[in-house]
Design an enzyme around this catalytic site. Structure first.
Site, short mmCIF file in Angstrom:
data_model
loop_
_atom_site.label_atom_id
_atom_site.label_comp_id
_atom_site.label_asym_id
_atom_site.label_seq_id
_atom_site.Cartn_x
_atom_site.Cartn_y
_atom_site.Cartn_z
CG ASP A 1 -4.47 -1.64 3.21
OD1 ASP A 1 -4.90 -1.53 2.05
OD2 ASP A 1 -3.73 -0.79 3.75
CG ASP B 1 -1.80 1.15 1.35
OD1 ASP B 1 -2.36 1.55 0.31
OD2 ASP B 1 -1.96 1.69 2.45
CG ASP C 1 -1.46 1.96 6.89
OD1 ASP C 1 -1.73 3.00 7.51
OD2 ASP C 1 -1.57 1.88 5.66
#
Length: 650
Positions: A546, A352, A542
């Site tokens: 996700d 990410d 995080d």
């Protein structure tokens, strides 16, 4: 190999990691006292040394009866625990284990008048066990230190004054006092102007971290300078440290495929060698012309001693335990030895952007109003964003003057888009451009060209302007990507942010594949595509959005500092200090552990096969057998201990 017997004195769940456990109190997972607890073994060793010195140094041999008595005393001093356990197991029908194996071999040696050799087998076997206990406890220390970082009592500031109470009795909202040198017991917000803390227990790094009023302070941090007051935000059992401790203790119970294989192997291997030894003793009677029972019985005893699988069964779990400890010292929590194995097979690391490769600490960079003034645009956007904990929302709220302020009502979060709600009777939208398109709100096409992260605002269905947000790439992100590529690992970045922002960060970090404008399900699809192409994927994220893709990946990695609870819970590995450089470090920890595990398996099997072959041909005696067995075990254990000294930064 029996591994399920309960053990006297075992209290720590962490002991579960050691697969080689004895039910007589002889537990490789328990604390091992010093030489005073082994006086009987040392006395047996002394007696053996005296007898051998007399025989080989001065050519003095005791009469057979006297020799039997003295050797029997030494034998019982060293081996009474093994004999007792062998009897207990055999009486339950379990005869295929190392204790029965050692008892049969040593009693057999006495039966053919090889007294000293029988004593030597038991003495050196027990010395090997002692060294194994010490090695296991050394491996446990780093994680035991983690288990000890949470103080049991805290000082609470109450109306009647400062009171010391158990941490579990402190409620959310109470204020605790932490003096210099003391450990913080509960999560909370700093009430003092500032404070300096050692965060090594949570991040693996001991450099001081300065916190200011309102900043979050976590259980396990050590106050360094002045007394501080902390307003508790989570109960004792719900603190981030408590969750970390639970993860570490759970990790010890999750075995790798190699560990499970070795356990199954030992249960099959041990009865096989029993029957092979029996065959070695009896079959020659039918095929050898001049059969001598003494000769073939002696060879069978040597065969039994050499075949003991103790070294493998202890050293393999010890190696994985060492890998978990190595990770914890570097701020990486593996939730089981199995994930060390998984990390060795990873082909691609998918990351990410926000909070993983960038700091996730946003600041308002530019306010571009259309139908409102700049101040009014920020005010209405902040009224909506006060209902969110997203880093972008927090940046707008901070720019508007802090969390205390006007709040919108009927707020709804639209995943991957933004927020909508009602403020002062007006319908508000605040989010990315996909949000405006979803609700058919027109906006100038040039807004599409803005490279930075932006929050577009609409009032009553009309475009009102946008606010750009600046984020920074983490200091070690570039080095992390470079190291992953050096290790032969592919890198991919996925983000819900717009493609222009994603491309900018990807170019800066040297990532060749980067996709933006992704909803949570879009990230899942991208990872599934990689898996369908035969790739072994690790995903690092995080945010709460996700969590699904973290769970889907072969190895889910959560950034534990900024990460949401849902993502941390779904992850297989947690990076406590949010540093991207820990991603290649986690891969290295897995590779180091796997390399040493297979070294141990190779060494043990090679030596055992060689000595078993010699024993079958009569070229090895009991002395060589016990040296081979204990020596292989010690070599494997010392090799496993090397894991803890490894440098993941190299």
């Amino acid at each position: 190999m029996e591994q399920n017997e309960s053990t006297v004195g075992r209290t720590a769940p962490i002991a579960k990691v050691i697969g080689h456990q004895h039910d007589d109190g002889h537990d490789h997972g328990a604390e091992v006292p010093g030489w005073k607890a082994h006086w009987d073994l040392l006395l047996a060793l002394f007696i053996l040394a005296v007898l051998l010195t007399l025989e080989y140094g001065f050519d003095i041999q005791l009469p057979q009866v006297a020799s039997l008595i003295v050797n029997a005393i030494a034998y019982l001093l060293a081996g009474r625990g093994v004999l007792k356990l062998a009897w207990r197991k055999a009486s339950r029908g379990d005869i295929f284990n190392e204790f029965v194996l050692m008892s049969v071999a040593t009693i057999g040696a006495f039966a053919i008048n090889e007294f000293e050799e029988g004593v030597a087998v038991m003495v050196f076997y027990q010395i090997g066990e002692w060294f194994q206990d010490a090695a296991v406890n050394r491996a446990k220390r780093s994680i035991k230190a983690l288990l000890d970082v949470r103080p049991d009592t805290v000082i609470v500031a109450r109306q009647e004054g400062d009171v010391e109470v158990p941490g579990a009795d402190v409620g959310v909202g109470e204020t605790i006092v932490v003096r210099p040198g003391e450990k913080v017991a509960l999560d909370g917000d700093l009430q003092t102007e500032s404070g300096s803390f050692n965060t090594a227990a949570l991040t693996g790094e001991s450099k001081p971290d300065t916190k200011y009023r309102g900043d979050q302070v976590l259980a396990g941090m050590i106050n360094l300078n002045t007394p501080v007051q902390i307003k508790v935000t989570a109960r004792f059992a719900d603190s981030k440290l408590s969750r970390i401790l639970d993860m570490v203790q759970d990790a010890t119970a999750r075995k790798s495929q190699t560990q499970l294989f070795i356990s199954r192997f030992a249960k099959v291997y041990t009865p096989i060698v029993f029957f092979l030894a029996l065959a070695l003793c009896l079959v020659p009677y039918f095929v050898v012309d001049e059969y001598d029972f003494y000769t073939w019985f002696y060879r069978a005893l040597v065969f039994l001693v050499v075949s003991c699988p103790c070294g493998l069964v202890v050293s393999i779990p010890l190696a994985y335990f060492g890998g978990i400890g190595l990770g914890s010292r570097n701020g990486i929590l593996f939730k089981g030895g199995n994930y060390l194995d998984v990390m060795t097979k990873i082909d691609v690391v998918v990351m990410d952007k926000t909070g993983t490769l960038t700091k996730g600490v946003f600041k308002v960079h530019q306010v571009v109003p259309v139908s409102l003034s700049a101040g009014e645009l920020v005010r209405v956007a902040a009224a909506l964003e006060r209902n969110s904990t997203h880093p972008v929302a927090l940046a707008i709220v901070a720019h508007a003057g802090g969390a205390a302020g006007e709040k919108a009502e009927q707020v709804e979060e639209i995943a991957g888009h933004g927020l909508r709600g009602v403020f002062e009777g007006k319908q508000l939208l605040a989010g990315n451009l996909k949000l405006l398109r979803k609700f058919s709100v027109g906006y100038p096409t040039e807004v599409e060209m803005v490279a930075d992260t932006l929050v577009a605002v609409a009032v009553n269905g009309q475009y009102a302007g946008y606010i750009t947000i600046a984020d920074e790439v983490k200091e070690d992100a570039h080095a992390a990507i470079k190291e992953l590529q050096r290790l032969g690992i592919g890198t991919v970045m996925l983000s819900g942010d717009k493609q222009a922002v994603v491309d900018k960060v990807a170019y800066e970090l040297g990532i060749t594949q980067a996709d933006g404008d992704l909803l949570p399900e879009g990230k899942v699809e991208k990872v599934q595509e990689l898996k369908d192409a035969g790739k072994r994927v690790a995903f690092v994220g995080d945010g709460v959005n996700d969590a699904p893709v973290v769970a889907l990946a072969d190895a889910g990695i959560a950034m534990g500092g900024l990460g949401s609870d849902a993502t941390v819970e779904a992850a297989d590995i947690v990076i406590q200090n949010d540093q991207p450089s820990k991603i290649p470090a986690a891969i290295k920890a897995g590779r180091i552990t796997k390399r040493i595990v297979w070294q141990n398996i190779g060494i043990a099997m090679l030596v055992k096969v060689a000595v078993l072959t010699l024993a079958t041909g009569g070229a090895a005696n009991l002395w060589e057998a016990v040296i081979a067995d204990v020596g292989v075990a010690l070599l494997a254990i010392l090799n496993a201990v090397r894991i803890q000294r490894s440098d993941l930064e190299a």
